[in-house]
Design a protein around this motif. Structure first.
Motif, PDB file in Angstrom:
ATOM      1  N   SER A 192       4.844   5.779   7.577  1.00 37.19           N
ATOM      2  CA  SER A 192       4.150   5.280   8.762  1.00 37.19           C
ATOM      3  C   SER A 192       5.144   4.636   9.711  1.00 37.19           C
ATOM      4  O   SER A 192       6.144   4.062   9.294  1.00 37.19           O
ATOM      5  CB  SER A 192       3.117   4.225   8.369  1.00 37.19           C
ATOM      6  OG  SER A 192       2.721   4.394   7.049  1.00 37.19           O
ATOM      7  N   ILE A 227      -9.417   4.268   7.908  1.00 39.98           N
ATOM      8  CA  ILE A 227      -9.266   2.831   7.681  1.00 39.98           C
ATOM      9  C   ILE A 227     -10.108   2.049   8.684  1.00 39.98           C
ATOM     10  O   ILE A 227     -10.780   1.080   8.340  1.00 39.98           O
ATOM     11  CB  ILE A 227      -7.780   2.426   7.824  1.00 39.98           C
ATOM     12  CG1 ILE A 227      -6.933   3.128   6.756  1.00 39.98           C
ATOM     13  CG2 ILE A 227      -7.620   0.923   7.733  1.00 39.98           C
ATOM     14  CD1 ILE A 227      -7.208   2.714   5.367  1.00 39.98           C
ATOM     15  N   LEU A 237      -8.073  -7.744   6.509  1.00 45.38           N
ATOM     16  CA  LEU A 237      -7.998  -8.382   7.818  1.00 45.38           C
ATOM     17  C   LEU A 237      -6.689  -8.101   8.537  1.00 45.38           C
ATOM     18  O   LEU A 237      -6.559  -8.356   9.718  1.00 45.38           O
ATOM     19  CB  LEU A 237      -8.134  -9.903   7.648  1.00 45.38           C
ATOM     20  CG  LEU A 237      -9.502 -10.395   7.210  1.00 45.38           C
ATOM     21  CD1 LEU A 237      -9.460 -11.885   6.989  1.00 45.38           C
ATOM     22  CD2 LEU A 237     -10.526 -10.053   8.271  1.00 45.38           C
ATOM     23  N   GLY A 238      -5.702  -7.580   7.782  1.00 40.24           N
ATOM     24  CA  GLY A 238      -4.348  -7.488   8.320  1.00 40.24           C
ATOM     25  C   GLY A 238      -4.251  -6.811   9.667  1.00 40.24           C
ATOM     26  O   GLY A 238      -3.797  -7.396  10.644  1.00 40.24           O
ATOM     27  N   LEU A 239      -4.734  -5.562   9.730  1.00 43.80           N
ATOM     28  CA  LEU A 239      -4.582  -4.801  10.979  1.00 43.80           C
ATOM     29  C   LEU A 239      -5.403  -5.430  12.100  1.00 43.80           C
ATOM     30  O   LEU A 239      -4.986  -5.460  13.249  1.00 43.80           O
ATOM     31  CB  LEU A 239      -4.997  -3.348  10.757  1.00 43.80           C
ATOM     32  CG  LEU A 239      -4.152  -2.602   9.715  1.00 43.80           C
ATOM     33  CD1 LEU A 239      -4.574  -1.148   9.627  1.00 43.80           C
ATOM     34  CD2 LEU A 239      -2.679  -2.684  10.073  1.00 43.80           C
ATOM     35  N   PHE A 277      -1.185   6.714   5.706  1.00 43.71           N
ATOM     36  CA  PHE A 277      -2.641   6.574   5.583  1.00 43.71           C
ATOM     37  C   PHE A 277      -3.302   7.168   6.810  1.00 43.71           C
ATOM     38  O   PHE A 277      -2.647   7.482   7.798  1.00 43.71           O
ATOM     39  CB  PHE A 277      -3.036   5.102   5.409  1.00 43.71           C
ATOM     40  CG  PHE A 277      -2.643   4.199   6.553  1.00 43.71           C
ATOM     41  CD1 PHE A 277      -3.610   3.760   7.445  1.00 43.71           C
ATOM     42  CD2 PHE A 277      -1.328   3.788   6.728  1.00 43.71           C
ATOM     43  CE1 PHE A 277      -3.259   2.923   8.485  1.00 43.71           C
ATOM     44  CE2 PHE A 277      -0.991   2.952   7.767  1.00 43.71           C
ATOM     45  CZ  PHE A 277      -1.957   2.516   8.645  1.00 43.71           C
ATOM     46  N   HIS A 327       0.795  -1.229   0.000  1.00 47.32           N
ATOM     47  CA  HIS A 327       0.000   0.000   0.000  1.00 47.32           C
ATOM     48  C   HIS A 327       0.824   1.274   0.000  1.00 47.32           C
ATOM     49  O   HIS A 327       0.356   2.308  -0.444  1.00 47.32           O
ATOM     50  CB  HIS A 327      -0.908   0.058   1.229  1.00 47.32           C
ATOM     51  CG  HIS A 327      -1.742  -1.155   1.406  1.00 47.32           C
ATOM     52  ND1 HIS A 327      -2.708  -1.535   0.522  1.00 47.32           N
ATOM     53  CD2 HIS A 327      -1.745  -2.100   2.385  1.00 47.32           C
ATOM     54  CE1 HIS A 327      -3.286  -2.657   0.939  1.00 47.32           C
ATOM     55  NE2 HIS A 327      -2.707  -3.021   2.069  1.00 47.32           N
ATOM     56  N   ALA A 328       2.041   1.212   0.585  1.00 46.70           N
ATOM     57  CA  ALA A 328       2.701   2.477   0.898  1.00 46.70           C
ATOM     58  C   ALA A 328       3.576   2.994  -0.235  1.00 46.70           C
ATOM     59  O   ALA A 328       3.918   4.169  -0.263  1.00 46.70           O
ATOM     60  CB  ALA A 328       3.530   2.336   2.161  1.00 46.70           C
ATOM     61  N   ASP A 346       8.235   2.838   7.562  1.00 50.59           N
ATOM     62  CA  ASP A 346       8.427   2.958   6.114  1.00 50.59           C
ATOM     63  C   ASP A 346       8.375   4.424   5.715  1.00 50.59           C
ATOM     64  O   ASP A 346       7.951   5.279   6.488  1.00 50.59           O
ATOM     65  CB  ASP A 346       7.390   2.124   5.352  1.00 50.59           C
ATOM     66  CG  ASP A 346       5.987   2.669   5.466  1.00 50.59           C
ATOM     67  OD1 ASP A 346       5.802   3.862   5.126  1.00 50.59           O
ATOM     68  OD2 ASP A 346       5.078   1.926   5.883  1.00 50.59           O
TER      69      ASP A 346
END
Ligand SMILES: Nc1ncnc2c1ncn2[C@@H]1O[C@H](COP(=O)(O)OP(=O)(O)OP(=O)(O)O)[C@@H](O)[C@H]1O
Ligand SMILES: [Mg+2]
Lengths: 182, 269
Positions: free
Chosen positions: B249, B215, B223-225, B210, B182-183, B205
């Motif tokens: 982030s 989010i 589901l990651g976070l 974000f 995503h980043a 990173d």
């Protein structure tokens, strides 16, 4: 709560100052006390059924008070009824505490001590006032008046001390709530 | 009469005091029971979560084993027979040799893929050599021409419980995946610190960042976070998102209690 106990204390000092001469102050003090207590319980008890009971008790007391009031005598029946209603209130509150498990630390909960003080105060002085003719009616009867008046004052003093303590506890509770919301 | 009054008052008083004591005692008892019940429920929930995570790992391990043992073996056997076929074809029909060569290289690639996938499913390095090596390997694998992943591990790490190792590893994996996916980050740093009272794992990173609130509000998010949070729940860890749109982030994972209440045995190969 904060204001209530203050008012009661002031009323009490007032009443102590004039006690010997003005018996009607007992009656007026009872009215103030009862009103404050009724308001306090009405605020604390959340369910509408309990509130109805409190209002009904208070109205009953008022009726008896108006009927029985006199400027020259202690209104024994009214004061007796006040004691009974106070006991009912305290029991209601105990019931509320036991069914609504909101209170975490009962021993530092202000309203619990108010109720405890009220019930002891009421139980201790109920009969003295109910049979006021025998106990306080006759000023001359060899010292029994002063005996009973001592009993009554002791219980009242006890009740007011408890009220003061719970007043302090209550302030602490407010502060805790403040801290939690900040 | 006076006697009656005295006795009546005494009886009333005793009753009043009895009621007060009873209420106080009974209420405290109830509160205590309630607390115990709550504690128990909390423990049960954690146990359930731990069991779910364990089942997931278990399933991965099974899939990895099946892949390796069955498909891998079958592929090896296929390669063997292809080699035989190649030899006979060379004698009879030299024109098809190219085709056989091509099939063989495809087969080799498939075998390599199966091996890679089965190895990725189970963090073997983690079990054999510990968290630091596993993270090193992870960083190495993730680095390519566009992104550079680096592990900075300042202190000598103590040996952790396998459950903790695995949790931290999976979290780092997901965070790095996110940073790459995503980043659009160029540099990713995994920072592993051993503090006096716990462990701090940060993934930093320099991507586009974000908005966390957005989010979290999104119902269709990945589901990651969420998985990170439930994993941390089991080991009593905390995650702090130092994130903002427009800058890189920083996500910090802190585990204070190195001996979790919910013990989960992790099988070793
Ligand atoms: N390092 C990051 N930089 C920028 N955006 C990020 C970063 N990490 C997460 N995000 C954002 O947060 C969202 C949620 O991430 P999350 O890991 O929960 O789901 P996902 O990666 O989309 O799906 P999944 O992890 O289930 O495959 C992502 O869609 C992405 O927009
Ligand atoms: Mg993700």
């Amino acid at each position: 709560m904060l204001l209530l106990s203050l008012i009661i204390s002031i009323a009490q000092t007032h009443h102590a100052a004039f006690r010997q001469n003005n018996l009607y102050l007992y009656n007026l003090n009872s009215l103030v006390e009862m009103s404050c207590i009724a308001v306090a319980y009405r605020i604390e008890l959340k369910s509408s059924r309990n509130k109805a009971v409190i209002v009904a008790g208070y109205i009953l007391y008022l009726l008896v008070f108006i009927y029985d009031f006199s400027w020259t005598h202690i209104a024994g029946i009214a004061l007796g009824v006040q004691r009974i209603v106070m006991i009912v209130y305290a029991l209601l509150y105990f019931h509320y505490i036991l069914t609504n498990m909101q209170v975490q630390h009962l021993l530092i909960h202000a309203m619990f001590w108010v109720s405890a003080g009220a019930i002891v105060h009421a139980a201790g002085t109920l009969f003295v006032f109910l049979f006021v003719k025998v106990t306080l009616g006759d000023l001359s009867s060899n010292g029994s008046y002063s005996l009973y008046i001592t009993i009554v004052t002791t219980f009242s003093a006890f009740f007011y001390i408890v009220l003061l303590v719970s007043f302090w506890l209550r302030r602490r509770e407010f502060r805790l709530v403040d801290q939690m919301t900040v | 009469m006076k006697l009656y009054i005295a006795v009546g008052t005494a009886v009333l008083l005793v009753m009043a005091i009895f009621i007060i004591v009873f209420v106080a005692y009974y209420q405290q008892k109830q509160i205590r029971q309630q607390l115990i019940l709550k504690e128990w429920q909390e423990k049960y929930r954690k146990g359930l979560l731990a069991a779910t995570l364990q089942a997931q790992e278990h399933e991965r391990r099974r899939i990895a084993q099946d892949l390796h043992d069955e498909i891998g073996t079958m592929l090896s056997v296929t390669k063997l027979s292809l080699n035989q076929l190649g030899r006979t074809v060379e004698h009879n029909d030299p024109g098809s040799t190219v085709l056989v060569q091509k099939t063989r290289s495809l087969l080799d690639e498939t075998i390599a893929n199966v091996r890679r996938i089965s190895r990725d499913l189970v963090p073997t390095t983690l079990e054999r050599f510990g968290l630091v090596s596993a993270l090193e390997e992870l960083a190495e694998k993730a680095s390519n021409g566009e992104v550079h992943v680096e592990l900075s591990c300042s202190d000598k790490m103590p040996t952790l419980l396998p459950q903790l190792d695995l949790t931290l590893f999976r979290i780092a994996q997901e965070l790095i995946n996110n940073a790459i996916k995503h980043a659009n980050a160029e540099n990713i740093i995994i920072d592993l610190h051993c503090q006096p009272n716990g462990i701090l794992l940060s993934v930093i990173d320099d991507g586009r960042g974000f908005d966390l609130d957005e989010i979290l509000k999104d119902k269709k998010r990945g589901l990651g976070l969420r998985n990170i949070e439930s994993r941390l729940n089991v080991i009593d860890g905390h995650v702090t998102f130092d994130v903002e749109e427009g800058r890189g982030s920083r996500i910090h994972i802190q585990v204070k209690n190195l001996k979790p209440e919910v013990e989960v045995e992790v099988e070793t190969v």
